[in-house]
Design an enzyme around this catalytic site. Sequence first.
Site, mmCIF file in Angstrom:
data_model
loop_
_atom_site.group_PDB
_atom_site.id
_atom_site.type_symbol
_atom_site.label_atom_id
_atom_site.label_comp_id
_atom_site.label_asym_id
_atom_site.label_seq_id
_atom_site.Cartn_x
_atom_site.Cartn_y
_atom_site.Cartn_z
ATOM 1 N N CYS A 84 38.951 48.037 37.929
ATOM 2 C CA CYS A 84 40.134 47.295 38.395
ATOM 3 C C CYS A 84 41.140 47.245 37.254
ATOM 4 C CB CYS A 84 39.745 45.916 38.925
ATOM 5 S SG CYS A 84 38.971 44.829 37.709
ATOM 6 N N ARG A 99 37.706 41.645 39.965
ATOM 7 C CA ARG A 99 37.159 42.480 41.033
ATOM 8 C C ARG A 99 36.027 43.393 40.581
ATOM 9 N NH1 ARG A 99 42.875 44.776 42.621
ATOM 10 N NH2 ARG A 99 43.045 44.418 40.367
ATOM 11 N N ASP A 146 44.116 41.858 44.548
ATOM 12 C CA ASP A 146 43.988 41.202 43.247
ATOM 13 C C ASP A 146 43.994 39.681 43.432
ATOM 14 O OD1 ASP A 146 44.312 40.195 40.713
ATOM 15 O OD2 ASP A 146 45.960 41.534 40.162
#
Length: 171
Positions: A21, A27, A138
């Site tokens: 990420c 994440r 996100d």
Amino acid sequence: MDKSISKPITTADPYKLVFVCLGNICRSPTAEGIFLHKVKEEGLQNYFYIDSAGTAAYHVGESANSKSQATANKYGVHLPSKARKFEYADLEEFDLILAMDSENYRNIKELDTKDKFDHKIKMMREFDPQPDMKDVPDPYYGGMDGFENVYRVLERSTAALLNELKPLIQK
Ligand code: 4NP
């Protein structure tokens, strides 16, 4: 089947995955922790090498974000990562590179200047059985509901990914 998910998986030649990420604190550590948990639950830990990284260096050395950890812990999942930056050597090292969103994908591809590793680089949500969008969104600037959503997306996407890889294991 495409090249990235067709190699025989053995303990001598484990399958190497890296989840990627932006910051490597929300994440990708969550994806890594869930996948690791599933692999251990099935006693397959010697068949996989699992890591995560970020395309940016802002948080290098940090543990996973406290909201990511709290969400994962609620489901009995530990997030062991320490943030690091994704680098060129990772393109050579890993069998499968999983980008959480399109921007991560582009940044990974920018390192692949000779287009040698395209077959290994995929979007995480290609494996999502319920892909309502292309990206794992996100959650960094939002509330707990965003972290919960990320967890659920990654739970079902990593489950589908592991199911795709398991038939390649040679015991
Ligand atoms: P991640 O989330 O890419 O899922 O780890 C973010 C973490 C940090 C920042 C952005 C996204 N940041 O801008 O510092």
